[in-house]
Design an enzyme around this catalytic site. Structure first.
Site, PDB file in Angstrom:
ATOM      1  N   GLY A 153       0.795  -1.218   0.000  1.00 46.89           N
ATOM      2  CA  GLY A 153       0.000   0.000   0.000  1.00 46.89           C
ATOM      3  C   GLY A 153       0.824   1.264   0.000  1.00 46.89           C
ATOM      4  O   GLY A 153       2.058   1.247   0.142  1.00 46.89           O
ATOM      5  N   HIS A 170      -6.538  14.313  15.987  1.00 44.33           N
ATOM      6  CA  HIS A 170      -5.456  15.302  16.025  1.00 44.33           C
ATOM      7  C   HIS A 170      -5.774  16.496  16.923  1.00 44.33           C
ATOM      8  O   HIS A 170      -4.985  16.882  17.790  1.00 44.33           O
ATOM      9  CB  HIS A 170      -5.149  15.816  14.618  1.00 44.33           C
ATOM     10  CG  HIS A 170      -4.756  14.746  13.650  1.00 44.33           C
ATOM     11  ND1 HIS A 170      -4.098  13.604  14.034  1.00 44.33           N
ATOM     12  CD2 HIS A 170      -4.916  14.649  12.297  1.00 44.33           C
ATOM     13  CE1 HIS A 170      -3.872  12.847  12.969  1.00 44.33           C
ATOM     14  NE2 HIS A 170      -4.363  13.461  11.918  1.00 44.33           N
TER      15      HIS A 170
END
Length: 451
Positions: free
Chosen positions: A23, A227
């Site tokens: 990936g 975040h």
């Protein structure tokens, strides 16, 4: 022990297995980060890096797909074809004395990955085996609780490393050093002296090839739940009694447990979002959110924590602005309440803004800024830091299960859809390059927009 296609002359006792090795994340972030650690001689001697994926591409083809690296580094790489959903196929994985498994796979595969790794006997030693899990950990409060129940049944918390790559950034961790390495700010860091705190995480780009993922996630899951709430926790937490994983995470959980949404939540969507490839033409996925969070504890009761994050905005940055209260009596012309600005990216710096007397005969004042520019060129990539910590069994910069659950609880109302939601979650459409739907957003506060 014998290893195929790797360092055949050296005993390999430690290693990392990267699932999803074909990936994009592995190629762009993980292998470059491991290479940096190798260059700095920070990887353990005889450390084996194994790529694992369902595709049987072969070790040579996989190495070639990663790009140009020194032959000495490539000698430490191997590749195994296996399927996380099939326990028997995991028998082909290398057996080392100390092993880290990195799940760079779609979140819906985390549950069976953990179950099969455990039942295959690969996670039996809690001191010598660990699993690194990429965000998102769950899709909402309920799914996060379910995934955590799976983790608890099969692993000990000390084996689980939930990544939020923001926590690997030097500039984010500098929040703790600035706060707790100095006595200067501590007397001001409370409701008596702080009017409000603003947290920005804004991007000028759109989905940039991530439309399929993003349209199912949206800004709340992609940015706010992880975040931004992690930054809030670092800004607002009490000083830990020790700078270790247990105590740091204990204080972050306390802050998040006391945090709740205010009433002024605004969700938005930039006007060209629905035209992007892979996006539903009728999508109501928000790409922007702004609002207020409150922390109901002794230090912060009543102080609004404003936040804004979104895509296709005028300026790209991550910044914390601490707005101090004005003096009780205004004595000078042109007074401006002080500011403490922590710019985390780009061009990270710490600013302390105060009034000083203007030159001349009058009694007016002007704003002066004391600035320290953080040396970007000396910093390390977030994945480099986090991979090093995981290999060394240091959880200080990883997210505890209780932090995850509390974060999902905080944003739960924003994930509601339909007419029965307690707040409006249908996004307002706003112009590309604007600070969101301004008529609604400007009613929240007087924003100190980054520049």
């Amino acid at each position: 022990m014998k290893q195929k296609n790797t360092m055949e002359t050296e005993l390999l006792t430690r290693g990392i297995v990267i699932f999803g090795a074909t990936g994009d994340l592995c190629k762009r972030k993980l292998i470059p980060a491991l290479h940096k650690l190798w260059e700095k001689d920070l990887l353990p001697r005889g450390f084996l890096i194994t790529g694992a994926a369902r595709r049987d591409v072969g070790v040579d083809a996989w190495k070639k797909s990663l790009g140009e690296y020194p032959e000495e580094f490539l000698n430490q790489l191997d590749y195994v074809s296996c399927d996380l959903s099939c326990q028997e196929s995991l028998n082909t994985l290398p057996k080392t004395d100390d092993i880290t498994y990195f799940l760079s796979v779609p979140p819906e595969r985390y549950e069976w990955a953990i179950i099969n790794l455990k039942q295959g006997g690969l996670l039996d030693d809690p001191e010598k085996s660990r699993v690194v899990i990429e965000k998102p950990f769950g899709y909402d409060y309920q799914s996060a609780n379910h995934l955590q129940s799976v983790v608890e049944r099969h692993l000990r918390e000390k084996q689980v490393y939930r990544i939020d790559h923001y926590l690997g950034k030097d500039t984010v961790n500098n929040i703790l050093a600035t706060r707790f390495g100095n006595i200067l700010l501590e007397p001001l860091w409370n409701r008596e002296y702080i009017e409000e705190i603003q947290i920005f995480a804004t991007e000028t780009i759109g989905c940039e090839g991530r439309s399929q993922y993003y349209d199912g996630a949206g800004v709340v899951r992609d940015m706010l739940q992880n975040h931004m709430l992690q930054i809030l926790a670092l800004v607002a937490m009490e000083a830990p009694c020790r700078m270790d994983a247990k105590e740091i995470r204990r204080e972050k959980v306390k802050v998040l447990s006391a945090t709740h949404l205010g009433e002024d939540m605004i969700l938005g969507q930039y006007e060209t979002y629905r035209d992007e490839e892979g996006v539903d033409p009728d999508s109501n996925t928000p790409t922007y959110v702004a609002g207020t969070l409150f922390i109901d504890n002794w230090r912060w009761k009543g102080v609004p924590f404003r936040f804004m994050t979104g895509k296709k905005m005028p300026y790209q940055c991550v910044e914390v602005i601490v707005k101090l209260k004005a003096p009780p009596l205004g004595l000078f012309e042109g007074e401006t309440p002080g500011r403490i600005v922590m710019r985390l990216q780009p061009h990270a710096h710490l600013d302390i803004q105060i009034d000083v007397k203007s030159p001349g005969l009058g009694e007016s004042v002007e704003l002066a800024t004391l600035t320290h520019r953080y040396p970007d060129w000396l910093g390390v990539d977030g994945y480099e830091k986090l991979l090093y910590d995981a290999i060394e069994s240091d959880q200080s910069h990883f997210v505890h299960s209780e932090e995850v659950i509390e974060s999902w609880r905080i944003v739960d109302d924003l994930l509601c859809t339909g007419d029965s939601c307690p707040i409006r979650t249908t996004p307002y459409i706003h112009e590309v390059g604007s600070w969101g739907p301004r008529n609604e957003t400007d009613s929240i506060t007087n924003w100190d927009y980054p520049e």
